[in-house]
Scaffold this active site. Sequence first.
Site: not given
Ligand code: CAA
Length: 286
Positions: A123, A144, A156, A194
């Site tokens: 990342s 990524h 990415e 990032n």
């Molecule tokens: N596997 C399968 N499905 C999943 C899952 C998983 N691990 N995690 C979440 N889901 C699904 C849920 O089943 C749900 O599906 P539906 O909407 O179809 O019912 C959906 O995703 C939403 O999940 P939740 O209802 O449990 O919770 P939420 O609405 O709060 O969503 C989230 C959770 C998808 C994580 C959302 O909050 C989100 O998009 N957050 C931002 C995440 C983000 O920014 N990620 C990038 C981080 S940076 C990175 O990763 C790079 C790095 O280098 C650090």
Amino acid sequence: MRDLEAIDTVGVVGAGTMGNGIAQVAATAGYDVVMRDIEREYVDSGLENIESSLSRFVEKDDLTESEADDVLDRIEGTTELTDLASCDLVVEAAVENMDVKQDIFADLDSAVDDDVVLATNTSTLSITTIASATDRPELVVGVHFMNPVPVMKGVEVVVGEKTDADVVALAHDFSEALGKETWESDDKPGFVSNRILMPWINEGIRAFDEGVATKEDIDRGMKLGTNVPMGPLELADHIGLDICLDATETLHEELGDRYTPAYLLKRKVDAGDLGKKTGKGFYEYD
Ligand code: CAA
């Protein structure tokens, strides 16, 4: 280089959050997957995560039980690096430590065929430096993924100093074959994602620490105010604070203090390019 049509088996190094997510999306897309970690317990825990994530897709009728079983059957968990020998492409998703990654890439370089592309899910670390541990830097590229991998659409693609243009194209095509959408970044610290996300999270943490608002209001403010799914503090928790710290330390080491107003921002304001309202900011508007 082995092209997309020649890829049947995908190797994944690391069975943690990112590795098991990548293994899952690759197997869901129909690839055979060999997922390797150093301890059996990490491999098993990765396989359990995949099972539990797949069950969420089954609950929503996005997959049938038997499709989910097929996905699991396509994933072989192992602790042996030599089991990756049959892979047509390998994605490394081990810890964010340059020495560890270079050791893995040196080992992969001898373990797989000469025309196999070695991708890293790093990342923030340099693709060019990781690639220098191999005799095939032109076949090393960044892919990524975002967490949670099965849900997040974006990948990415990061282009190292020596990455071949065909390998960059393959990284885009392979990510798309997994149902993802891509963007491309040069091999600069933190890439696009990032470099921009980590200071945002860092500033959210500072704002909380300096008493600007409660943690709930900081997260709520950013969600309601900018329409992001998670505020900086919940997102930091979701990513893992250790990962955020490692990434921020790398950025700090490489880029120094990034918190003074950007020169380009001042220059654009002085020029009257204020954004949509003036028809031009960073983009142009009708
Ligand atoms: N596997 C399968 N499905 C999943 C899952 C998983 N691990 N995690 C979440 N889901 C699904 C849920 O089943 C749900 O599906 P539906 O909407 O179809 O019912 C959906 O995703 C939403 O999940 P939740 O209802 O449990 O919770 P939420 O609405 O709060 O969503 C989230 C959770 C998808 C994580 C959302 O909050 C989100 O998009 N957050 C931002 C995440 C983000 O920014 N990620 C990038 C981080 S940076 C990175 O990763 C790079 C790095 O280098 C650090």
